[in-house]
Structures are given as C-alpha cells and as structure tokens.
Design an enzyme around this catalytic site. Structure first.
Site, mmCIF file in Angstrom:
data_model
loop_
_atom_site.group_PDB
_atom_site.id
_atom_site.type_symbol
_atom_site.label_atom_id
_atom_site.label_comp_id
_atom_site.label_asym_id
_atom_site.label_seq_id
_atom_site.Cartn_x
_atom_site.Cartn_y
_atom_site.Cartn_z
ATOM 1 C CG HIS A 93 -4.473 -18.516 -19.725
ATOM 2 N ND1 HIS A 93 -4.467 -17.274 -19.119
ATOM 3 C CD2 HIS A 93 -4.578 -18.279 -21.052
ATOM 4 C CE1 HIS A 93 -4.552 -16.335 -20.043
ATOM 5 N NE2 HIS A 93 -4.618 -16.913 -21.216
ATOM 6 C CB SER A 121 -5.909 -14.433 -22.883
ATOM 7 O OG SER A 121 -4.533 -14.649 -22.880
#
Length: 696
Positions: free
Chosen positions: A669, A554
């Site tokens: 994610h 991320s």
C-alpha cells in the site's frame, strides 16, 4: 497519453446485470492478461514522461535525498541503555536493524552494530523482504517475533529471532505468511491470531480466531482461546502488561467495524467488559490505571458527562471488581479546535501529544496520591510535534519538531521536569530562502470554515500564474499536519511551485466530531471542503485552474477521484495514488469490507445510493473535458488493491480519455518497497505536475 475510442456509452462502468465485464480480466491481480496490461501501460507512461529531461533530474535529486547518509537516524529506546534504529541507504536497500549504546548515540558518533541485515536475508531467501518490525518479550527483550512481508504486502511471515546471537532461533516459532498477529505470553508461549483453517477469515480478510501456541507445537496443535465473528473486521486476544513488562491480564477485542470495538479483559476465569462506548480506545495501562480515549460523549454511573475527544482513566483492579461503578478521572478535555494525536508512556509518566489549530503540544501526566497533574514539555511552539520513542526504563522521551520549511529536529525530553535538550537537526534538503507559510480559512458549501496551509514565496505575484499543488486526505480521523519533505521542497517549491495542505473534514485535526461530520452519507461535505479550498486559492489569485493540481493517496485517492469527476473545471492535474474508486463494489475488493464504518454499506438502499452518486468509477461521463489524470498503484497492495486504479484507467481508455498509469509491481500500500522505487515514483509525479502546471 491518448488511446483509441472503444465506447460511446455515457459510462461503460454501468453494465446490465447479466452483461460480462469487459474489464473483468483486471480483477485477477497476478493474471497473465492483467499483468500484460499493466506492463504495457507502465511502459507507455514511462516512455512519455521519461523523455522529459526533468524526469531523470527529479529521480536523481529525489534518490540523493532519500539515500543521504547525513540524515538524522531515528532513535528508539532499547532495553539496557541501548538505542535502536532502522536504516536504509543505497548500500542497504531493504534496510538494517542496528543498535548502539546511549552515550555513543548522544555524542553524534554512534558505533552501530547490525542486529539484522534485511538485504542479506532477502538475498539468501530469494525474496524482496520488507521489514515489518519486531515484538520482543519483556523485560529482557532479547527474544523477538520478526515480521517480514514479500514485496510489502499486509500479509507477513513471522519468525523468532534472538537479539543476543543476532540470528533466527533454530526450530523457533515460525508462522507462514498471512494477515496475522502474534504476541508473547511467556518465553515458550505465544498467542496467534490468523487463518488456521482455510477460509477462516472475516469478510474483510483478517483473522478472528486466536489460539495459544506452545514451543515445539505445530499450528494444528494450537488451542483456541478466542473467537470473534466472521462479520467482524477482525478479532483477537493478547496479553496486557504494565510498563515493567509484568503480565497483568489478557485483553480480547472484536472490531465490529472500523470505529466500534468490543473490548473484554480476562483475569483467570473472570471476564469483564467495561460500560464504555464501543467507539472508545483502550490506550494504556499506567500506574495501575487503565486509560481510555473517548470518541463520543459518555455519562458515568454518577451522572458525570465526559465529552468526545477526552482522555480518562480509572483504577484497573477496582474496575475489574465492579465494572458498573467506574468513576474515571479526566486527564484532558479538548476545545472545539483541539485534538489528541497520540498517547504513549515512560516509566513514570503518561505522554499526550496534542494539537490546537493544527499546532502541536506534548504534555506529561503523573499520578500522585490519586490525583493527576501535567506539565508541558518545553518544545518549540508553532510547529508539528511528535513522540519518536518513550523509554520504559526512565522518563526520557525522543521528540521531534518539524514544519514545512523547518527540517526535523530531534530533542531529548525529560518527562519528569519538562526540560528538553536539542540533540541534532537534519540538514536542509532544499533552498527555503524567500518562502513563507501562511494559514488561511476557506468557507465550505454549508458555511463551515476549513483551514489550510499555503507554502509559497513571500513575493508571490497574485496574478493566478503560480503553479500550485493542493494535498489532502479527509478520512479515518487522520490529521494532516505541517511536515518537512525534502523531495517536495526540492522538486516543487524550489522550482517555483506553491503547496497547499487542506485540513478538511473527515480528518482528526479538530477531534472526533470533525471526522464524524464527513462519515457515510455526509461524505459530500469532505468533497465540498476540498473544492472550497481550491476555489479560495483561485479567489486569492494565487493560481488558476490551468495552474492548479491536486494529489492524494488511499482514502485521499478516492478524494482525488471524486474531484476529478465532480469538479473537472477546477484542476489541470490530478495525481491519484493507491486509490479506492469503485465505491459500488469496494466491500468485495481486497480489505474493503472493513471500511463500511467510514463509507457505508453499498447494499443498503440509502447508503448504496449515495455511494453510487459519488463513486468515481461510475460517474465518468462522455462529453466532459476531464484533466488528464495520473493513476498510481501497486500490484502488492493487498489492502486497497490495484483493481480500483486499473479499472478506472481502463474505463478512461475505453472512453478515449487521456490518462497516465503506473503500477509498481512491489511496495504494497506504500507503492514502493525501497528507496529507488520511491525516487522513481517521485520523478513520475513531479514530471507530470511540471508538464501540466508549469507550462506558460
């Protein structure tokens, strides 16, 4: 994995304004051409790495750890003396929400009763449901709003569920999939923040309109009660309750950017906004006191200054009556190397999880006769501590202690006395004999000392030959703390590798100022900190660039991309997980617009120039010997999105640079929707690292 050359430009990402983007087809997330590209590159990477015998060994070992049935079931206090747990194993891939009574759980032989079987629901619905949790109506907590996402996206579907009958409520509340929030006002009323009208989302893709929905109404009959602005990150309104579940007031919020929010409280027709910095976080309502966590210095009306990182509290009713005259009490004020990691509460205590030099402490605070006092919960020192669950019917707390070499241990703590009882310790998942943990400090480019942990053999040869994996995050005030990872231990440490965890600026290890030091145009400090840790590992002769690899996801994936382009000389392996990489266009990709408070605005002349200077996608240069990276992402990631990783990999392909690419088609994610997918991802990563760093 090498591809044929298609361009000799210094960087094909720099295109004239009117030129078509040759990688533009990858912008269409589920487009036929894009998915064909994804499947082809997935197959190529798996074919290359899968032929190594380590791949299947690592996948099998990782899956065994992930599916182990002797792991400690993480408990959560439930109403009426029950304990809840969410459980996944080889027979329950998507998971079970299950419940037992307190005595049975404490005995170590719980008789689990299934409340909701996500696998059975997924099979019945033909979906890959990922359970997003429940919001239940207090005080009984038998009616719940269940969040389910298909494949792990941030967009979820919300359904009303009856815990008593263990079934979804016929004709109950139902909200179709979207990025949304829902909260109970009463048994027949919920507040809903979502996209009611097509396009009625913020520029970041989140809700900013809240409406009241009554039982039996359709969404188009809901009545609006709050509206933010399209330029907000998000906005909403929800009921505020005390620890007993009693309604106190409504709270509304507008997240102006990722770090600035405008909170207002509504009592009937009266609306109050307290004169606190917009960086402050409303953290709890406890014994009539409203608790705030400050992220910058603030001076009250009387002239008293409360420093950044402090926790303060004041009487809520008095504050509502005269907000300009609030005079808070100070609960906690951190030193330069201390920080607050979390705030929770039991029936009669406020619980603060703290960190000092990245070592944990948990304190219980009580209010008597207008005065706050605290005691330390007697948990092990020199370890990472966390609150798993706090009981709103007593002062019991489930607390966890862990470390790099210490399997997670579950304790039952009494917040009233500070006494603890060890309940159980998770089994060891790897052989830690001969390993040790050390904390070192590296000196960054501007002279700042940056701590990092090193996990390695006690008899490590300081000759630069140790395969070493360096990990960091460096953003959003997220702290990186020691924790036990069976997969890391089994697939890396047990194989002779060393592991380093860097506590670089941008994180929250030393409070808000440690984070703020690396925001926006100061972000190069974060990248310098990370490089300094790498250089320190080399200077100590732990490793050399040939044997040094890095990993991050991320925001940490952006960190990896910057290290790949800025310091290709320092690393021989770079694992880039669910990353941001195009910092020139990130605000127009998935939820990127919400992070301008962290990274800056690409359209601002100064901030935009800086972002271009560090943007990995725009700083790949011809003629540079880059390490061969591994890019990982997920098709279902609707937060960062897969386009960053896709186009970076395609750019490498166009420039005839070697790379690996793997995109999980589910998982959001987190890049994996179930344990099998997680095990496969671990096998990909550690086979790649072994091939790059463990070769002689």
């Amino acid at each position: 994995m090498t591809t044929v050359a298609k361009s000799t430009a210094s960087n094909p990402a720099d295109l004239p304004n009117d030129a078509p983007d040759p990688r533009g087809f990858l912008d269409e997330i589920d487009g036929e051409a894009a998915m064909a590209w994804v499947h082809a590159h997935n197959a190529a990477s798996l074919a290359q790495l899968g032929q190594n015998p380590l791949f299947e060994q690592y996948r099998t070992e990782a899956l065994k750890i992930l599916e182990a049935t002797d792991r400690v079931p993480a408990p959560n206090f439930a109403t009426g003396g029950f304990v809840d747990n969410f459980w996944q194993d080889k027979d329950h891939v998507q998971g079970l929400w299950r419940r037992t009574n307190w005595d049975a759980y404490k005995s170590g032989q719980p008789d689990w009763q299934t409340i909701l079987d996500i696998d059975a629901l997924a099979k019945a619905d033909g979906k890959t449901w990922v359970y997003g949790g429940s919001s239940c109506l207090p005080p009984a907590n038998t009616r719940c709003l269940i969040s389910l996402s298909d494949g792990g996206t941030d967009a979820d579907e919300i359904r009303e569920f009856d815990v008593t009958t263990k079934s979804f409520v016929k004709d109950g509340f139902f909200l179709p999939a979207g990025k949304q929030n829902a909260s109970w006002r009463d048994a027949d009323t919920i507040y809903v923040s979502r996209e009611f009208t097509p396009g009625e989302l913020t520029e970041s893709g989140y809700a900013y309109v809240t409406k009241v929905l009554k039982r039996g109404q359709t969404l188009d009959q809901a009545v609006e009660i709050h509206r933010g602005e399209k330029t907000d990150v998000s906005a909403g309104r929800y009921p505020v309750r005390d620890i007993t579940g009693a309604y106190v007031a409504d709270a509304s919020y507008r997240y102006l950017d990722y770090y600035h929010s405008q909170y207002s409280f509504h009592d009937g027709d009266r609306t109050v906004t307290f004169p606190l910095p917009t960086t402050s976080s409303f953290s709890a309502l406890h014994e009539g006191q409203i608790v705030w966590w400050l992220k910058e210095d603030w001076t009250s009306a009387s002239g008293r200054t409360f420093t950044s990182g402090s926790v303060i509290a004041f009487d809520f009713k008095q504050g509502m009556a005269n907000p300009t005259a609030i005079e808070p009490a100070l609960l906690f004020q951190p030193s330069a190397h201390e920080s607050v990691e979390g705030i929770s509460q039991t029936r009669n205590r406020l619980i603060l999880t703290l960190s000092a030099n990245v070592v944990g402490e948990i304190r219980a605070y009580s209010l008597k006769d207008g005065q706050w006092s605290s005691i330390r919960i007697e948990l092990p020192e020199n370890s990472t501590l966390s609150v798993g669950s706090a009981d709103d019917e007593s002062d019991r707390v489930f607390a966890w202690s862990s470390g790099f070499l210490q399997p997670s241990t579950l304790y039952l703590a009494d917040a009233a006395t500070g006494k603890v009882e060890k309940l159980r310790t998770a089994p060891s998942r790897f052989n830690a004999e001969g390993l040790q943990v050390q904390q070192h400090w590296a000196t960054s480019k501007d002279g700042t000392r940056v701590p990092y942990f090193l996990v390695a053999r006690k008899d490590i040869k300081l000759d630069g030959t140790t395969p070493t994996l360096l990990y960091a995050y460096g953003g959003f005030e997220v702290s990186m703390q020691p924790s036990y990872s069976g997969s890391l231990g089994k697939l890396w440490l047990e194989q002779g590798g060393a592991y380093a965890l860097a506590n670089i600026r941008g994180g929250g290890e030393f409070g808000p100022k440690w984070h703020e030091a690396g925001m926006k145009t100061n972000r190069q400090r974060i990248y310098d900190d990370f490089a300094a840790v790498g250089e320190d590992l080399i200077a100590r002769k732990v490793t050399t660039p040939e044997h040094l690899g890095i990993m991050g996801g991320s925001n940490g994936g952006l960190l990896m991309g910057v290290q790949l382009t800025q310091r290709p000389d320092l690393w021989n392996a770079v694992v880039v997980q669910v990353p941001l990489l195009d910092m020139v266009n990130y605000t127009r990709m998935s939820a990127g617009a919400s992070w301008q408070g962290e990274y800056g605005n690409p359209d601002d002349p100064v901030e935009g120039a800086f972002l271009r200077s560090i943007s990995p996608y725009h700083n790949v240069k011809a003629g540079v010997a880059y390490p061969e990276p591994l890019f990982e992402t997920s098709t279902k990631d609707d937060r960062v999105g897969p386009v960053h990783a896709r186009k970076m990999a395609a750019l490498f392909e166009d420039m005839s640079l070697p790379f690996y690419y793997y995109e999980n088609t589910e998982g959001g994610h987190n890049a994996a929707a179930n344990l099998q997918e997680t095990a496969r991802r671990y096998a990909i990563e550690y086979t790649y690292l072994a091939e790059k760093l463990m070769k002689k």
